[in-house]
Design a protein around this motif. Structure first.
Motif, mmCIF file in Angstrom:
data_model
loop_
_atom_site.group_PDB
_atom_site.id
_atom_site.type_symbol
_atom_site.label_atom_id
_atom_site.label_comp_id
_atom_site.label_asym_id
_atom_site.label_seq_id
_atom_site.Cartn_x
_atom_site.Cartn_y
_atom_site.Cartn_z
ATOM 1 N N LEU A 1 96.743 110.573 6.086
ATOM 2 C CA LEU A 1 98.050 111.221 5.896
ATOM 3 C C LEU A 1 98.847 111.339 7.190
ATOM 4 C CD1 LEU A 1 96.899 114.150 3.563
ATOM 5 C CD2 LEU A 1 97.841 111.956 2.905
ATOM 6 N N TYR A 2 98.288 110.873 8.309
ATOM 7 C CA TYR A 2 98.890 110.965 9.650
ATOM 8 C C TYR A 2 98.888 112.423 10.133
ATOM 9 C CZ TYR A 2 100.743 106.798 7.466
ATOM 10 O OH TYR A 2 100.860 105.653 6.735
ATOM 11 N N GLU B 1 98.254 125.720 8.171
ATOM 12 C CA GLU B 1 98.687 125.436 9.546
ATOM 13 C C GLU B 1 97.479 125.123 10.429
ATOM 14 O OE1 GLU B 1 101.741 125.056 9.725
ATOM 15 O OE2 GLU B 1 102.326 126.122 7.916
ATOM 16 N N GLU C 1 102.789 116.884 -10.198
ATOM 17 C CA GLU C 1 102.710 118.289 -9.763
ATOM 18 C C GLU C 1 102.574 119.187 -10.993
ATOM 19 O OE1 GLU C 1 103.556 119.412 -6.178
ATOM 20 O OE2 GLU C 1 102.711 117.409 -6.022
ATOM 21 N N ASN D 1 91.815 112.139 -2.508
ATOM 22 C CA ASN D 1 92.638 113.354 -2.385
ATOM 23 C C ASN D 1 91.840 114.589 -2.777
ATOM 24 O OD1 ASN D 1 94.816 111.893 -1.532
ATOM 25 N ND2 ASN D 1 95.727 111.707 -3.557
ATOM 26 N N LYS E 1 97.311 122.812 -3.072
ATOM 27 C CA LYS E 1 96.290 122.260 -3.966
ATOM 28 C C LYS E 1 94.896 122.701 -3.531
ATOM 29 C CE LYS E 1 99.422 118.732 -5.232
ATOM 30 N NZ LYS E 1 99.989 117.478 -4.763
ATOM 31 N N PRO F 1 101.379 121.927 4.672
ATOM 32 C CA PRO F 1 101.928 122.255 3.354
ATOM 33 C C PRO F 1 101.458 121.308 2.255
ATOM 34 C CG PRO F 1 103.656 122.305 5.010
ATOM 35 C CD PRO F 1 102.424 121.785 5.686
ATOM 36 N N SER F 2 101.229 120.029 2.620
ATOM 37 C CA SER F 2 100.870 119.068 1.565
ATOM 38 C C SER F 2 99.476 119.336 1.007
ATOM 39 C CB SER F 2 100.984 117.637 2.083
ATOM 40 O OG SER F 2 99.959 117.360 2.991
ATOM 41 N N THR G 1 103.499 117.686 11.315
ATOM 42 C CA THR G 1 103.693 119.090 10.945
ATOM 43 C C THR G 1 103.749 119.267 9.432
ATOM 44 O OG1 THR G 1 106.036 118.709 11.258
ATOM 45 C CG2 THR G 1 104.890 119.778 13.065
ATOM 46 N N ALA G 2 103.927 118.167 8.700
ATOM 47 C CA ALA G 2 104.006 118.256 7.242
ATOM 48 C C ALA G 2 102.627 118.259 6.595
ATOM 49 C CB ALA G 2 104.813 117.088 6.699
ATOM 50 N N TYR H 1 91.270 118.262 -0.914
ATOM 51 C CA TYR H 1 91.535 119.563 -1.545
ATOM 52 C C TYR H 1 90.267 120.425 -1.507
ATOM 53 C CZ TYR H 1 95.468 116.900 -3.513
ATOM 54 O OH TYR H 1 96.573 116.103 -3.676
#
Lengths: 292, 418
Positions: free
Chosen positions: A212-213, A39, A265, A12, A225, A220-221, A216-217, A16
């Motif tokens: 993470l595939y 985006e 978080e 991860n 970070k 933001p994920s 559209t999400a 980032y």
């Protein structure tokens, strides 16, 4: 805590760090934070997924399509949403609104074109997301490759800054007016940076998609970070972004393992706030003084 | 009547004063009679043949357009069917479209627009947060409405007297999942995995209450943010804390895929029950079959099959219609379980029973509805209970059965013992 936790943190953290570097590429010659960067990351993954699954392009071909497409979109963004704002005044911060607007437009369009369903993205040939038990560590070959590629990409970007063009970017970042007097065209550098920053964001999306595939999400994920990694590693400093990306990724994973995943978080934001309180310019930044 | 005859014009074309007064008195009496007659016979007679407007609140802009669009297809099919059959009391239905951008903040303004346009009935909005924001306003405006809200409070007739919940709520889902784990599977160590959303919160609260009623506390409750790029820590915690079954409140496919792939990596396949969002075929592309063989989700009994029992004719007819609609492809389960098809037909039945489009009369008819044969089940309401779904109509069905040819997009195989 087990070794797997560290693997998750490194994987991860790589993502980032890549997002943070893509922020830096745009920021250096323009002093603009592109709020549509998340985006662009997502769009890279979606274009790649379509090019590889729907168009049937080989992995490398789909990668090229994704990088060029997102790079061009970055360039269009610069022309429409950033250059007109900076043309009025170099210190105009209207780009906050205009880049945010670009983010909303991209997110709406992508939602309409691709819909809400995630798309499975295969890793490149010779790599796999099938987890192996390697001396008690759960890891797959794609995760190893992702960590290595992240280092290679950051080092490659750093080398670019050592070239004549790269030094021009650094000079513009230092003092735009002075760079202009030395014959550097900051507007041209700005255009190139948005193209390259867009392409780098697209690359980040492509690299993130097998884990993470493509959906559209995805943006933001990673955005928040990634931005935190850029801030902690000192804005504009790519090595700092790399280290901060891993610091955040590892803190997140260890926090989830030792405390509770529910706090992960909060743990990250406590870390970021503490570091920025102690070192307001980030881990590798220095207070900036200018004599006038 | 010609003008000259009405006023008895003189030969020179002038109007006789007496004649003018007489005619004016006649016209005045006629006008008064008409205005008196109007309330007696109601606006319905006056408006016969005029389209009856149904508010159609859904996002047509924003990032949730494509997710929410299929949920309204069933309602659209019902409107077309009713209009083809002659409408409601001879009046066709027209959809009064309003874009809420799936934003709770937009809902009060939309309700105001509906009210100004004299729209007395509304379909939507979709989503618990959007619906609850809308309900606060529609209750004041006395607009009869059905939303896509799983929150149990949306079915409270005292709180929202003009809202009719035609879908199972979080209490019912929690109860069905808890019963299955404890009574059917005999599992005592149940873990809960919940997304950090209003839906997740409500579903977990309901699940804990249902487990408590069975004398059990969950061994672990893991709450994850939906934007988290890695959910493995949450799954590992459930495993570490000894969960033998997992009740998972996951409403989006990427999160579900991450969770089931982690279970695959851990080679840990406990029985998992959850929300019907798990039925979406997109999951099959992301997760290997063995990772979902023990996964079940809440669904309507009428849309499930067993070896002995097959879906009914009306359900099959809808499923066939959906197969012919390209926009429904991959979302058939969402369309079938959406409340809007049944709501439009329920509204028609209530208006026909009340013989009126007046809100209070229609509400009275709705409140006295018993065993209305909806597609999702037999719907009944009382003035206080506006959740029309009977828990007997809610079952668990196999997620993996979506790949069975019998599924036809809309159907799933009922879980054993359900």
């Amino acid at each position: 805590m087990d070794i797997d936790t560290l693997v998750r943190g490194l994987v991860n953290g790589s993502l980032y760090a890549l997002v943070a570097v893509s922020f830096n590429i745009l920021y250096r010659p323009t002093n603009v934070f592109n709020f549509a960067q998340g985006e662009l990351v997502m769009l890279g993954a979606m274009v790649f997924a379509s090019a590889s699954t729907l168009m049937g392009l080989p992995w490398i071909g789909a990668l090229a399509v994704a990088l060029v497409a997102v790079g061009i979109l970055g360039l269009i963004e610069e022309r429409i949403a950033v250059a007109p704002v900076l043309a009025k005044s170099q210190h105009n911060t209207g780009w906050v609104i205009t880049t945010l607007a670009v983010s909303l437009i991209i997110s709406n369009l992508v939602g309409r074109v691709w819909g809400p369903d995630p798309i499975m993205v295969e890793p490149p040939p010779l790599l796999s997301t099938q987890t192996l038990d390697w001396t008690g560590i759960q890891i797959n070959s794609y995760q190893i490759a992702l960590i290595i590629v992240t280092f290679v990409m950051v080092l490659a970007i750093e080398r670019v800054y050592r070239t004549r063009h790269g030094k021009a970017v650094l000079a513009t970042a230092e003092d735009r007016e002075a760079a202009l007097l030395r014959g550097i065209d900051p507007a041209k550098l700005s255009r190139w940076s948005f193209f390259l920053g867009g392409a780098f964001a697209g690359l980040t999306g492509v690299l993130a998609a097998p884990i993470l595939y493509a959906s559209t999400a995805l943006g933001p994920s990673l955005l928040l970070k990634g931005f935190a990694a850029a801030a902690v590693g000192s804005i504009g400093n790519n090595r700092g972004a790399l280290i901060a990306g891993y610091l955040i990724g590892l803190t997140e994973a260890i926090g989830a393992s030792v405390l509770s995943p529910g706090y992960q978080e909060a743990v990250i934001f406590v870390l970021v706030l503490t570091l920025l309180l102690l070192k307001p310019h980030g881990l590798f930044g220095r207070p900036f003084t200018r004599t006038v | 009547m010609p003008f000259s005859a009405a006023f008895d014009l003189r030969g020179d074309g002038s109007i006789d004063r007496r004649s003018l007064l007489r005619t004016a008195a006649r016209l005045g009496a006629a006008a008064a009679g008409a205005s008196l007659a109007s309330p007696l016979f109601g606006g319905d007679a006056r408006a016969a043949g005029e389209a009856v407007k149904i508010g159609w609140v859904r996002p047509t802009t924003g990032r949730l357009v494509t997710s929410f669009a299929p949920l309204y297809l069933g309602g659209g099919i019902a409107v077309d069917e009713i209009n083809q059959a002659g409408g409601i009391l001879g009046r066709p239905i027209s959809k009064f479209e309003e874009d809420d951008e799936a934003s709770p903040a937009k809902e009060p303004a939309i309700v105001r627009k509906l009210h100004e346009a004299e729209v007395n009935f509304a379909v939507g909005p979709t989503g618990s947060s959007q619906s609850l924001a809308s309900l606060a306003a529609t209750t004041r405006a006395k607009i009869i409405q059905s939303t896509y809200a799983a929150a149990a409070e949306a079915g409270d007739g005292k709180r929202y007297p003009y809202h009719y919940q035609l879908m199972y709520n979080t209490d019912q889902q929690g109860q069905v999942c808890a019963n299955y784990m404890v009574k059917n599977l005999g599992i005592k160590k149940v873990g809960i995995l919940q997304e950090s959303t209003a839906f997740g919160e409500q579903a977990t609260t309901s699940t804990k209450a249902a487990l408590k009623a069975l004398g059990i506390d969950p061994v672990s409750v893991q709450v994850y943010p939906i934007t988290a790029p890695d959910l493995s820590a949450y799954v590992r915690n459930l495993q570490k804390e000894g969960a033998e079954g997992v009740i998972a409140w996951i409403a989006n496919v990427p999160n579900a895929a991450m969770i089931f792939n982690t279970m695959k990596t851990l080679k840990w396949f406990p029985p998992v029950t959850g929300h019907s969002g798990l039925f979406l075929p997109a999951l099959f592309e992301l997760v290997p079959p063995d990772a979902i063989k023990n996964v079940f989700a809440t669904y309507y009994r009428n849309f499930t099959w067993t070896d002995q029992q097959k879906p009914g004719e009306r359900q099959v007819a809808l499923a066939k219609k959906l197969l012919a609609i390209p926009e429904a492809k991959g979302y058939e389960v969402n369309v079938a379980s959406s409340p809007y098809y049944d709501f439009v037909y329920l509204l028609k039945a209530a208006v026909e029973q009340a013989k009126s489009f007046e809100v209070d009369k229609v509400k009275q008819a709705l409140d006295s509805t018993r065993n209305f044969p909806g597609l999702v089940g037999n719907l009944s309401f009382t003035p206080d209970n506006h959740c029309g779904i009977d828990i007997k109509d809610v079952v668990l069905a196999s997620v993996a059965s979506g790949q069975d040819p019998q599924a036809m997009g809309s159907f799933r195989e009922r879980a054993p013992g359900q």
